[in-house]
Design a protein around this motif. Structure first.
Motif: not given
Length: 99
Positions: A69-82
């Protein structure tokens, strides 16, 4: 198949200067392990979708490779979204790669 760099239950970090192939290595590992039957999630926050798709094809990933499965940068939450990352379904995968 791979040196004991990736160990079950461990967090592995790969560091090097920009442009030396970390993303390519991560994609290669993801495809090879998915072909071997492991459930792999690749979260690519670095490369555009088109680049990821081209590289996956080059490493032998086909449309019937359902264990990858691939989650692209357009769909991945920001790294700061804990909150989002806390709820991420890590247990559904044998390996999660974050690039």
């Amino acid at each position: 198949m791979f040196p004991r760099v990736i160990v079950k239950g461990a967090i592995v970090e790969v560091f090097s200067p920009r442009g030396l192939g970390k993303s390519l290595w991560a994609l290669f590992v993801a495809v090879r392990l998915a072909i071997a039957g492991k459930r792999v999630m690749l979260i690519d926050r670095d490369n555009p979708r088109r680049t990821v798709r081209e590289r996956l094809r080059a490493f032998g990933a086909t449309g019937d490779l359902t264990s990858l499965k691939i989650l692209s940068r357009e769909n991945a939450p920001p790294l700061t979204d804990t909150a989002s990352w806390r709820e991420f379904p890590y247990a559904n995968f044998d390996l999660v790669i974050l690039d």
